[in-house]
Write a protein that holds these residues in place. Structure first.
Motif, PDB file in Angstrom:
ATOM      1  N   PRO A  22       0.842  -1.204   0.000  1.00 14.53           N
ATOM      2  CA  PRO A  22       0.000   0.000   0.000  1.00 14.53           C
ATOM      3  C   PRO A  22       0.875   1.251   0.000  1.00 14.53           C
ATOM      4  O   PRO A  22       2.076   1.177   0.262  1.00 14.53           O
ATOM      5  N   ARG A  28      -0.775   8.042   3.947  1.00 12.67           N
ATOM      6  CA  ARG A  28      -2.183   7.722   4.210  1.00 12.67           C
ATOM      7  C   ARG A  28      -2.696   8.475   5.427  1.00 12.67           C
ATOM      8  O   ARG A  28      -3.833   8.961   5.434  1.00 12.67           O
ATOM      9  N   VAL A  79      -8.813   5.027   3.747  1.00 13.54           N
ATOM     10  CA  VAL A  79      -7.469   5.321   3.246  1.00 13.54           C
ATOM     11  C   VAL A  79      -6.441   5.127   4.359  1.00 13.54           C
ATOM     12  O   VAL A  79      -5.403   4.501   4.149  1.00 13.54           O
ATOM     13  N   TRP A  82      -6.231   1.531   5.023  1.00 21.64           N
ATOM     14  CA  TRP A  82      -6.040   0.828   3.744  1.00 21.64           C
ATOM     15  C   TRP A  82      -6.931  -0.408   3.662  1.00 21.64           C
ATOM     16  O   TRP A  82      -6.527  -1.508   3.324  1.00 21.64           O
ATOM     17  N   ARG A  83      -8.209  -0.177   3.970  1.00 19.50           N
ATOM     18  CA  ARG A  83      -9.237  -1.203   3.849  1.00 19.50           C
ATOM     19  C   ARG A  83     -10.138  -0.802   2.694  1.00 19.50           C
ATOM     20  O   ARG A  83     -10.491   0.361   2.559  1.00 19.50           O
ATOM     21  N   PRO A  85      -9.583  -0.140  -0.418  1.00 22.08           N
ATOM     22  CA  PRO A  85      -9.024   1.122  -0.916  1.00 22.08           C
ATOM     23  C   PRO A  85      -9.707   1.671  -2.163  1.00 22.08           C
ATOM     24  O   PRO A  85      -9.772   2.887  -2.342  1.00 22.08           O
ATOM     25  N   THR A  89     -11.106   5.373  -1.798  1.00 23.52           N
ATOM     26  CA  THR A  89     -10.626   6.444  -2.670  1.00 23.52           C
ATOM     27  C   THR A  89     -11.726   6.916  -3.622  1.00 23.52           C
ATOM     28  O   THR A  89     -11.804   8.100  -3.946  1.00 23.52           O
ATOM     29  N   PHE A 135      -3.662   7.029  -5.151  1.00 26.67           N
ATOM     30  CA  PHE A 135      -4.040   5.990  -4.184  1.00 26.67           C
ATOM     31  C   PHE A 135      -5.004   4.999  -4.837  1.00 26.67           C
ATOM     32  O   PHE A 135      -4.909   3.794  -4.608  1.00 26.67           O
ATOM     33  N   GLN A 138      -3.066   2.676  -6.912  1.00 28.54           N
ATOM     34  CA  GLN A 138      -2.384   1.684  -6.080  1.00 28.54           C
ATOM     35  C   GLN A 138      -3.369   0.601  -5.616  1.00 28.54           C
ATOM     36  O   GLN A 138      -3.013  -0.569  -5.584  1.00 28.54           O
ATOM     37  N   GLY A 139      -4.582   1.007  -5.268  1.00 28.16           N
ATOM     38  CA  GLY A 139      -5.586   0.037  -4.858  1.00 28.16           C
ATOM     39  C   GLY A 139      -5.960  -0.917  -5.980  1.00 28.16           C
ATOM     40  O   GLY A 139      -6.128  -2.121  -5.778  1.00 28.16           O
ATOM     41  N   GLN A 142      -3.354  -3.574  -6.598  1.00 24.21           N
ATOM     42  CA  GLN A 142      -3.273  -4.610  -5.561  1.00 24.21           C
ATOM     43  C   GLN A 142      -4.337  -5.678  -5.704  1.00 24.21           C
ATOM     44  O   GLN A 142      -4.289  -6.674  -5.011  1.00 24.21           O
TER      45      GLN A 142
END
Length: 143
Positions: A22, A28, A79, A82-83, A85, A89, A135, A138-139, A142
């Motif tokens: 993350p 974050r 955020v 980071w759950r 995401p 976001t 962000f 990035q989510g 992942q």
């Protein structure tokens, strides 16, 4: 296993891990914390925020202001932790995309000082939106 295969295997693990990491906890906390604070402030000053939205011509401000502040609150918490995401976001981006051009329409201000205030807020939100889009990216990576 030959040394070349071992090195290649280590590089592949490192590359795979880096696409799943993350964004940094500090980034974050800074972004999520600032946006969470804004959401909390909106809830604490709800009547004033509704009145301001109504003065900008926002329809159903009494429903949309708490709803959009809720999007911001839930998104900022997501955020930071980071759950989910993509959802977090997306909630923040929705807030920023909906609020920024309506509430910070500096181009419609006649008063020069107020125009500067609204322009600052507009630009600030665009910068935050840029970070949130990163962000979001990035989510998505992942998944």
């Amino acid at each position: 296993m030959e040394p070349e295969q071992s090195l290649e295997s280590d590089q592949n693990r490192t590359l795979a891990k880096s696409t799943r990491d993350p964004p940094s906890l500090l980034s974050r906390i800074l972004i999520g914390g600032a946006l969470g604070y804004t959401a909390l402030k909106n809830f604490r000053q709800l009547d004033g925020q509704i009145a301001y939205a109504e003065s900008k011509g926002v329809p159903y401000a009494e429903m949309l202001v708490p709803f959009s502040s809720g999007l911001l609150a839930i998104g900022s918490l997501g955020v930071i932790l980071w759950r989910v995401p993509i959802v977090a976001t997306g909630a923040i981006a929705s807030f920023l995309l909906g609020v920024t051009p309506i509430m910070h329409d500096f181009w419609n201000e006649d008063d020069e000082q107020q125009r500067q205030v609204e322009m600052y807020q507009f630009v600030k939100n665009v910068v935050i939106l840029g970070a949130i889009i990163e962000f979001l990216y990035q989510g998505i990576k992942q998944r």
